[in-house]
Design a protein around this motif. Structure first.
Motif, mmCIF file in Angstrom:
data_model
loop_
_atom_site.group_PDB
_atom_site.id
_atom_site.type_symbol
_atom_site.label_atom_id
_atom_site.label_comp_id
_atom_site.label_asym_id
_atom_site.label_seq_id
_atom_site.Cartn_x
_atom_site.Cartn_y
_atom_site.Cartn_z
ATOM 1 N N SER A 151 -10.576 3.156 -2.880
ATOM 2 C CA SER A 151 -11.339 1.841 -2.202
ATOM 3 C C SER A 151 -11.436 0.777 -3.406
ATOM 4 N N TYR A 152 -10.926 0.970 -4.658
ATOM 5 C CA TYR A 152 -11.244 0.121 -5.687
ATOM 6 C C TYR A 152 -10.658 -1.370 -5.355
ATOM 7 N N THR A 153 -11.446 -2.144 -5.863
ATOM 8 C CA THR A 153 -11.040 -3.514 -5.634
ATOM 9 C C THR A 153 -10.826 -3.968 -7.019
ATOM 10 N N PRO A 154 -9.746 -4.388 -7.612
ATOM 11 C CA PRO A 154 -9.659 -4.906 -8.982
ATOM 12 C C PRO A 154 -10.005 -6.395 -9.065
ATOM 13 N N GLN A 179 -4.344 0.188 -1.072
ATOM 14 C CA GLN A 179 -5.255 1.142 -0.814
ATOM 15 C C GLN A 179 -4.802 2.534 0.076
ATOM 16 N N LEU A 180 -4.291 1.733 1.105
ATOM 17 C CA LEU A 180 -3.763 2.840 2.013
ATOM 18 C C LEU A 180 -2.652 3.662 1.231
ATOM 19 N N LEU A 181 -1.826 3.055 0.440
ATOM 20 C CA LEU A 181 -0.866 3.959 -0.481
ATOM 21 C C LEU A 181 -1.527 5.081 -1.366
ATOM 22 N N ALA A 182 -2.844 4.482 -1.829
ATOM 23 C CA ALA A 182 -3.592 5.443 -2.916
ATOM 24 C C ALA A 182 -4.369 6.584 -1.995
ATOM 25 N N ARG A 183 -4.623 5.996 -0.667
ATOM 26 C CA ARG A 183 -5.492 7.188 -0.222
ATOM 27 C C ARG A 183 -4.480 8.456 0.478
ATOM 28 N N ALA A 184 -3.054 7.968 0.418
ATOM 29 C CA ALA A 184 -2.094 8.973 0.806
ATOM 30 C C ALA A 184 -1.914 10.133 -0.032
ATOM 31 N N GLN A 185 -2.494 9.908 -1.277
ATOM 32 C CA GLN A 185 -2.194 10.852 -2.507
ATOM 33 C C GLN A 185 -3.548 11.897 -2.253
ATOM 34 N N ASP A 186 -2.819 13.196 -2.395
ATOM 35 C CA ASP A 186 -4.024 14.120 -2.043
ATOM 36 C C ASP A 186 -5.227 14.306 -3.039
ATOM 37 N N ILE A 213 -3.061 3.720 -9.091
ATOM 38 C CA ILE A 213 -2.178 3.436 -8.078
ATOM 39 C C ILE A 213 -2.359 1.834 -7.365
ATOM 40 N N VAL A 214 -3.619 1.594 -6.970
ATOM 41 C CA VAL A 214 -4.043 0.434 -6.412
ATOM 42 C C VAL A 214 -3.725 -0.709 -7.445
ATOM 43 N N ILE A 215 -4.024 -0.552 -8.850
ATOM 44 C CA ILE A 215 -3.651 -1.509 -9.780
ATOM 45 C C ILE A 215 -2.293 -1.654 -9.758
ATOM 46 N N GLU A 216 -1.585 -0.935 -10.042
ATOM 47 C CA GLU A 216 -0.046 -1.050 -10.337
ATOM 48 C C GLU A 216 0.803 -1.475 -9.051
ATOM 49 N N CYS A 217 0.147 -0.950 -7.969
ATOM 50 C CA CYS A 217 0.795 -1.582 -6.502
ATOM 51 C C CYS A 217 0.496 -3.037 -6.537
ATOM 52 N N LEU A 218 -0.600 -3.419 -6.923
ATOM 53 C CA LEU A 218 -0.919 -4.948 -6.770
ATOM 54 C C LEU A 218 -0.063 -5.670 -7.728
#
Length: 120
Positions: free
Chosen positions: A24-27, A45-52, A106-111
């Motif tokens: 849920s992180y907002t950078p 964020q959806l991609l990051a949530r998909a990680q177990d 994941i959120v940071i690198e994806c963005l």
């Protein structure tokens, strides 16, 4: 109510509270967000949530913590069960925090990969 039961209930609650952290992180951005930022943020964020959250590493850390705690509890106070529960809590929480940090990354690198100037 036994101390072990209280610790187990508290442990389960604490691990459940950690379930969505990191994803849920907002950078912080360097500059104003672009028009695509919100949709990209949601996708990342959806991609990051998909990680177990509770993967094999978390289970292994919980089991190892329980084993170490049982040994220490038995040696210190003769309470192997209490030590096992406390050790499992420590191992599980430590691993869940690690997974949360991976999700945040994941959120940071994806963005960044989508062209946003993320500074942290």
């Amino acid at each position: 109510m036994k101390t072990e039961t209280i610790i187990a209930i508290a442990s389960a609650g604490l691990l459940a509270a950690c379930a969505d952290t990191g994803a849920s992180y907002t950078p912080i951005l360097d500059g104003a967000p672009t028009a695509e930022f919100q949709s990209d943020l949601s996708a990342c964020q959806l991609l990051a949530r998909a990680q177990d959250q509770f993967d094999h590493e978390t289970i292994a850390a919980t089991v190892m913590g329980a084993g170490a705690g049982a040994l220490l509890g038995e040696a210190d106070s003769g309470d192997a069960l209490g030590g096992a529960v406390a050790g499992a809590l420590v191992g599980g929480v430590a691993s869940a925090v690690d997974v949360s940090e991976r999700r945040k990354s994941i959120v940071i690198e994806c963005l960044r990969g989508r062209g946003h100037a993320v500074v942290g």
